[in-house]
Scaffold this motif. Structure first.
Motif, PDB file in Angstrom:
ATOM      1  N   LEU A  25       0.779  -1.230   0.087  1.00  0.00           N
ATOM      2  CA  LEU A  25      -0.096   0.166   0.046  1.00  0.00           C
ATOM      3  C   LEU A  25       0.736   1.140   0.055  1.00  0.00           C
ATOM      4  O   LEU A  25       0.812   2.303  -0.942  1.00  0.00           O
ATOM      5  N   LEU A  26       1.767   1.409   0.895  1.00  0.00           N
ATOM      6  CA  LEU A  26       2.668   2.473   0.893  1.00  0.00           C
ATOM      7  C   LEU A  26       3.685   2.876  -0.373  1.00  0.00           C
ATOM      8  O   LEU A  26       3.717   3.847  -0.582  1.00  0.00           O
ATOM      9  N   TYR A  27       3.890   1.624  -0.788  1.00  0.00           N
ATOM     10  CA  TYR A  27       4.753   1.641  -2.231  1.00  0.00           C
ATOM     11  C   TYR A  27       4.084   2.366  -3.237  1.00  0.00           C
ATOM     12  O   TYR A  27       4.302   2.985  -4.062  1.00  0.00           O
ATOM     13  N   ALA A  28       2.727   1.962  -3.454  1.00  0.00           N
ATOM     14  CA  ALA A  28       2.022   2.352  -4.717  1.00  0.00           C
ATOM     15  C   ALA A  28       1.407   3.717  -4.350  1.00  0.00           C
ATOM     16  O   ALA A  28       1.721   4.542  -5.356  1.00  0.00           O
ATOM     17  N   ILE A  29       1.303   4.096  -3.039  1.00  0.00           N
ATOM     18  CA  ILE A  29       0.949   5.508  -2.696  1.00  0.00           C
ATOM     19  C   ILE A  29       2.197   6.500  -3.211  1.00  0.00           C
ATOM     20  O   ILE A  29       2.084   7.469  -3.810  1.00  0.00           O
ATOM     21  N   THR A  30       3.415   5.914  -2.698  1.00  0.00           N
ATOM     22  CA  THR A  30       4.678   6.717  -2.783  1.00  0.00           C
ATOM     23  C   THR A  30       4.822   6.846  -4.453  1.00  0.00           C
ATOM     24  O   THR A  30       5.410   7.835  -4.993  1.00  0.00           O
ATOM     25  N   ARG A  31       4.877   5.647  -4.859  1.00  0.00           N
ATOM     26  CA  ARG A  31       5.050   5.415  -6.722  1.00  0.00           C
ATOM     27  C   ARG A  31       3.964   6.627  -7.111  1.00  0.00           C
ATOM     28  O   ARG A  31       4.632   7.456  -8.191  1.00  0.00           O
ATOM     29  N   GLY A  32       2.923   6.607  -6.672  1.00  0.00           N
ATOM     30  CA  GLY A  32       1.979   7.659  -7.491  1.00  0.00           C
ATOM     31  C   GLY A  32       2.184   9.113  -7.348  1.00  0.00           C
ATOM     32  O   GLY A  32       2.337  10.025  -8.205  1.00  0.00           O
ATOM     33  N   ILE A  33       2.741   9.357  -6.170  1.00  0.00           N
ATOM     34  CA  ILE A  33       3.177  10.747  -5.737  1.00  0.00           C
ATOM     35  C   ILE A  33       4.418  10.986  -6.438  1.00  0.00           C
ATOM     36  O   ILE A  33       4.592  12.122  -7.239  1.00  0.00           O
ATOM     37  N   LEU A  34       5.469   9.961  -6.761  1.00  0.00           N
ATOM     38  CA  LEU A  34       6.874  10.371  -7.328  1.00  0.00           C
ATOM     39  C   LEU A  34       6.373  10.711  -9.019  1.00  0.00           C
ATOM     40  O   LEU A  34       7.038  11.126  -9.778  1.00  0.00           O
ATOM     41  N   GLU A  35       5.468  10.006  -9.418  1.00  0.00           N
ATOM     42  CA  GLU A  35       5.070   9.872 -10.829  1.00  0.00           C
ATOM     43  C   GLU A  35       4.618  11.357 -11.192  1.00  0.00           C
ATOM     44  O   GLU A  35       4.711  11.967 -12.307  1.00  0.00           O
ATOM     45  N   THR A  36       3.769  12.011 -10.168  1.00  0.00           N
ATOM     46  CA  THR A  36       3.434  13.354 -10.377  1.00  0.00           C
ATOM     47  C   THR A  36       4.495  14.386 -10.625  1.00  0.00           C
ATOM     48  O   THR A  36       4.316  15.137 -11.292  1.00  0.00           O
ATOM     49  N   LEU A  51      -3.639  11.112 -15.731  1.00  0.00           N
ATOM     50  CA  LEU A  51      -3.294   9.889 -15.076  1.00  0.00           C
ATOM     51  C   LEU A  51      -2.153   9.122 -16.042  1.00  0.00           C
ATOM     52  O   LEU A  51      -2.625   8.626 -16.905  1.00  0.00           O
ATOM     53  N   SER A  52      -1.029   8.887 -15.313  1.00  0.00           N
ATOM     54  CA  SER A  52      -0.072   8.006 -16.391  1.00  0.00           C
ATOM     55  C   SER A  52      -0.339   6.628 -15.832  1.00  0.00           C
ATOM     56  O   SER A  52      -1.234   6.013 -14.938  1.00  0.00           O
ATOM     57  N   THR A  53      -0.131   5.618 -16.809  1.00  0.00           N
ATOM     58  CA  THR A  53      -0.053   4.165 -16.520  1.00  0.00           C
ATOM     59  C   THR A  53       0.323   3.802 -15.242  1.00  0.00           C
ATOM     60  O   THR A  53      -0.048   2.895 -14.592  1.00  0.00           O
ATOM     61  N   SER A  54       1.589   4.308 -14.779  1.00  0.00           N
ATOM     62  CA  SER A  54       2.064   3.788 -13.431  1.00  0.00           C
ATOM     63  C   SER A  54       1.069   4.461 -12.295  1.00  0.00           C
ATOM     64  O   SER A  54       0.904   3.701 -11.237  1.00  0.00           O
ATOM     65  N   GLN A  55       0.666   5.589 -12.521  1.00  0.00           N
ATOM     66  CA  GLN A  55      -0.299   5.774 -11.402  1.00  0.00           C
ATOM     67  C   GLN A  55      -1.597   5.075 -11.526  1.00  0.00           C
ATOM     68  O   GLN A  55      -2.177   4.623 -10.578  1.00  0.00           O
ATOM     69  N   ALA A  56      -2.070   4.589 -12.747  1.00  0.00           N
ATOM     70  CA  ALA A  56      -3.301   3.723 -12.859  1.00  0.00           C
ATOM     71  C   ALA A  56      -2.835   2.241 -11.943  1.00  0.00           C
ATOM     72  O   ALA A  56      -3.646   1.841 -11.273  1.00  0.00           O
ATOM     73  N   ILE A  57      -1.752   1.897 -12.364  1.00  0.00           N
ATOM     74  CA  ILE A  57      -1.286   0.521 -11.716  1.00  0.00           C
ATOM     75  C   ILE A  57      -1.097   0.762 -10.104  1.00  0.00           C
ATOM     76  O   ILE A  57      -1.477   0.020  -9.539  1.00  0.00           O
ATOM     77  N   GLY A  58      -0.664   1.858  -9.608  1.00  0.00           N
ATOM     78  CA  GLY A  58      -0.694   2.286  -8.261  1.00  0.00           C
ATOM     79  C   GLY A  58      -1.862   2.201  -7.713  1.00  0.00           C
ATOM     80  O   GLY A  58      -2.226   1.779  -6.607  1.00  0.00           O
ATOM     81  N   LEU A  59      -2.868   2.806  -8.422  1.00  0.00           N
ATOM     82  CA  LEU A  59      -4.277   2.995  -7.974  1.00  0.00           C
ATOM     83  C   LEU A  59      -4.866   1.819  -7.468  1.00  0.00           C
ATOM     84  O   LEU A  59      -5.436   1.391  -6.542  1.00  0.00           O
ATOM     85  N   ILE A  60      -4.514   0.796  -8.559  1.00  0.00           N
ATOM     86  CA  ILE A  60      -5.360  -0.486  -8.707  1.00  0.00           C
ATOM     87  C   ILE A  60      -4.611  -1.253  -7.394  1.00  0.00           C
ATOM     88  O   ILE A  60      -5.212  -2.123  -6.685  1.00  0.00           O
ATOM     89  N   THR A  61      -3.279  -1.309  -7.565  1.00  0.00           N
ATOM     90  CA  THR A  61      -2.460  -1.930  -6.355  1.00  0.00           C
ATOM     91  C   THR A  61      -2.765  -1.566  -4.913  1.00  0.00           C
ATOM     92  O   THR A  61      -2.998  -2.123  -3.934  1.00  0.00           O
ATOM     93  N   ALA A  62      -3.120  -0.133  -4.692  1.00  0.00           N
ATOM     94  CA  ALA A  62      -3.366   0.393  -3.504  1.00  0.00           C
ATOM     95  C   ALA A  62      -4.956  -0.119  -3.200  1.00  0.00           C
ATOM     96  O   ALA A  62      -4.927  -0.392  -2.018  1.00  0.00           O
ATOM     97  N   ALA A  63      -5.643  -0.243  -4.145  1.00  0.00           N
ATOM     98  CA  ALA A  63      -7.004  -0.680  -3.768  1.00  0.00           C
ATOM     99  C   ALA A  63      -6.991  -2.052  -3.480  1.00  0.00           C
ATOM    100  O   ALA A  63      -7.654  -2.536  -2.340  1.00  0.00           O
ATOM    101  N   ILE A  64      -6.013  -2.995  -4.041  1.00  0.00           N
ATOM    102  CA  ILE A  64      -6.147  -4.143  -3.782  1.00  0.00           C
ATOM    103  C   ILE A  64      -5.477  -4.491  -2.104  1.00  0.00           C
ATOM    104  O   ILE A  64      -5.882  -5.365  -1.641  1.00  0.00           O
ATOM    105  N   ALA A  65      -4.349  -3.815  -1.993  1.00  0.00           N
ATOM    106  CA  ALA A  65      -3.774  -3.757  -0.719  1.00  0.00           C
ATOM    107  C   ALA A  65      -4.491  -3.358   0.350  1.00  0.00           C
ATOM    108  O   ALA A  65      -4.570  -3.883   1.558  1.00  0.00           O
ATOM    109  N   GLY A  66      -5.377  -2.311   0.217  1.00  0.00           N
ATOM    110  CA  GLY A  66      -6.172  -1.961   1.330  1.00  0.00           C
ATOM    111  C   GLY A  66      -7.414  -2.544   1.404  1.00  0.00           C
ATOM    112  O   GLY A  66      -7.660  -3.128   2.431  1.00  0.00           O
TER     113      GLY A  66
END
Length: 80
Positions: A25-36, A51-66
């Motif tokens: 979860l924390l990795y996905a959030i951090t990755r999304g912020i860095l992509e910005t 929304l970049s591809t990496s941010q979309a993957i991060g959102l999906i990953t964060a949702a799964i982790a949550g």
């Protein structure tokens, strides 16, 4: 800082898998912020300019982790 937070979470964990899914979860959030803050304009976008591809993957990953953290905590409470 990230490592210390995970070490703290490991010492206080309540159930198996909690620290792993917290890391994901924390990795996905951090990755999304860095992509910005990335400066390159040539990268894949799911929603052009928003929304970049990496941010979309991060959102999906964060949702799964949550979802997994929620599921595992509920299962742990039911077993206790």
């Amino acid at each position: 800082m990230f490592r210390r937070g995970l070490q703290w979470a490991y010492r206080r964990k309540s159930y198996d898998g909690e620290v792993f899914w917290l890391y994901v979860l924390l990795y996905a959030i951090t990755r999304g912020i860095l992509e910005t803050w990335r400066g390159d304009l040539v990268r894949g976008f799911v929603i052009p300019g928003v929304l970049s591809t990496s941010q979309a993957i991060g959102l999906i990953t964060a949702a799964i982790a949550g979802g997994m953290l929620f599921y595992l905590s509920r299962r742990h409470r039911a077993e206790a």
